[in-house]
Scaffold this motif. Structure first.
Motif, PDB file in Angstrom:
ATOM      1  N   ASP A   1      10.475  -2.140 -22.505  1.00 15.25           N
ATOM      2  CA  ASP A   1      10.705  -1.991 -21.069  1.00 15.25           C
ATOM      3  C   ASP A   1      10.273  -3.284 -20.376  1.00 15.25           C
ATOM      4  OD1 ASP A   1      11.063  -1.217 -18.494  1.00 15.25           O
ATOM      5  OD2 ASP A   1       9.628   0.422 -18.527  1.00 15.25           O
TER       6      ASP A   1
ATOM      7  N   ASP B   1       9.244  -2.875 -16.487  1.00 11.20           N
ATOM      8  CA  ASP B   1       8.102  -2.034 -16.151  1.00 11.20           C
ATOM      9  C   ASP B   1       8.496  -0.972 -15.127  1.00 11.20           C
ATOM     10  OD1 ASP B   1       5.489  -1.205 -16.542  1.00 11.20           O
ATOM     11  OD2 ASP B   1       4.759  -2.381 -14.838  1.00 11.20           O
ATOM     12  N   ARG B   2       9.696  -0.393 -15.326  1.00 12.04           N
ATOM     13  CA  ARG B   2      10.263   0.664 -14.481  1.00 12.04           C
ATOM     14  C   ARG B   2      10.451   0.249 -13.028  1.00 12.04           C
ATOM     15  NH1 ARG B   2      12.592   3.681 -17.894  1.00 12.04           N
ATOM     16  NH2 ARG B   2      12.537   5.501 -16.611  1.00 12.04           N
ATOM     17  N   ASP B   3      10.501  -1.041 -12.745  1.00 10.52           N
ATOM     18  CA  ASP B   3      10.729  -1.554 -11.383  1.00 10.52           C
ATOM     19  C   ASP B   3      12.177  -2.024 -11.307  1.00 10.52           C
ATOM     20  OD1 ASP B   3      10.519  -2.523  -8.821  1.00 10.52           O
ATOM     21  OD2 ASP B   3       9.556  -4.397  -9.422  1.00 10.52           O
TER      22      ASP B   3
END
Length: 126
Positions: free
Chosen positions: A74, A77-79
């Protein structure tokens, strides 16, 4: 007492129809034969008897749950918010049921503009 009689009738109807009838068809058949019974009762008794009707189609599995395969790192970082166009793209993979089978589609989306920048469709997962 009544459940035992209904279980026997449900088993008879299910067996007489090649074990393909589900709760709806068994319920209708029992009512046609003069046995007044609620559909939810037929569903409950079929669960107790562990019988079910034939299921049409084939279930499509696109994701293997439980860490069975290695996942890509990822890096976002889920941003998923980009500061400018063409800086951050994300991909998605899904399946679409059609009359003639299943189509698998992959999309690449620009996170800044939220527009699809590329896509592919195929009848096999590759």
């Amino acid at each position: 007492m009544r459940d035992a009689v209904l279980k026997e009738l449900i088993s008879q109807v299910h067996t007489a129809n090649y074990r393909v009838y589900g709760a709806r068809k068994i319920w209708r058949e029992l009512n046609r034969q003069g046995h007044t019974v609620a559909r939810c009762t037929v569903e409950r008794l079929m669960r107790e008897l562990r019988i079910q009707g034939a299921v049409r189609g084939k279930r499509v599995i696109t994701t293997l749950p439980g860490g069975q395969v290695d996942r890509a790192p990822d890096r976002l970082d889920r941003d998923f918010v980009a500061q400018a166009p063409n800086r951050c793209w994300v991909a998605d993979f899904t399946h679409i049921k059609t009359w003639s089978g299943v189509v698998y589609a992959a999309f690449v989306v620009d996170t800044f503009s939220r527009r699809i920048v590329g896509w592919s469709a195929a009848t096999v997962k590759e």
